[in-house]
Design a protein around this motif. Structure first.
Motif: not given
Length: 92
Positions: A15, A19, A46, A55-58
């Protein structure tokens, strides 16, 4: 080659590097993973609803859900019986 699951730390790294505009090949080299692993991770996790932001959490939640869904205890008992019976006929 045996596959492995990405860790939360690796997903966080992906992530942050995305970014910063770093490409998939560079991220793969830095993590010492095949480029296809990074490509697959980004493709699966993604969200187009967020303008293609990873998003790493997602990603972790989605991966955890896929692993849970694939567990053998989620298979109906009569299906498990059929599978076990078919496998037993192929044992030496």
């Amino acid at each position: 080659m045996q596959g492995k699951h990405l860790t939360q730390k690796e997903r966080f790294y992906i992530e942050k590097r995305r970014d910063n505009g770093v490409n998939q090949s560079t991220i793969a080299r830095e993590l010492e993973l095949p480029r296809s692993t990074i490509s697959r991770e980004l493709r699966r996790n993604t969200d187009a609803a967020f303008n293609g932001v990873y998003s790493c959490r997602r990603a972790e939640n989605l991966a955890r859900g896929r692993r849970q869904k694939a567990r053998p205890d989620n298979v109906e008992p009569h299906i498990q019986d059929v599978i076990l019976q078919a496998l037993s006929t192929h044992l030496p």
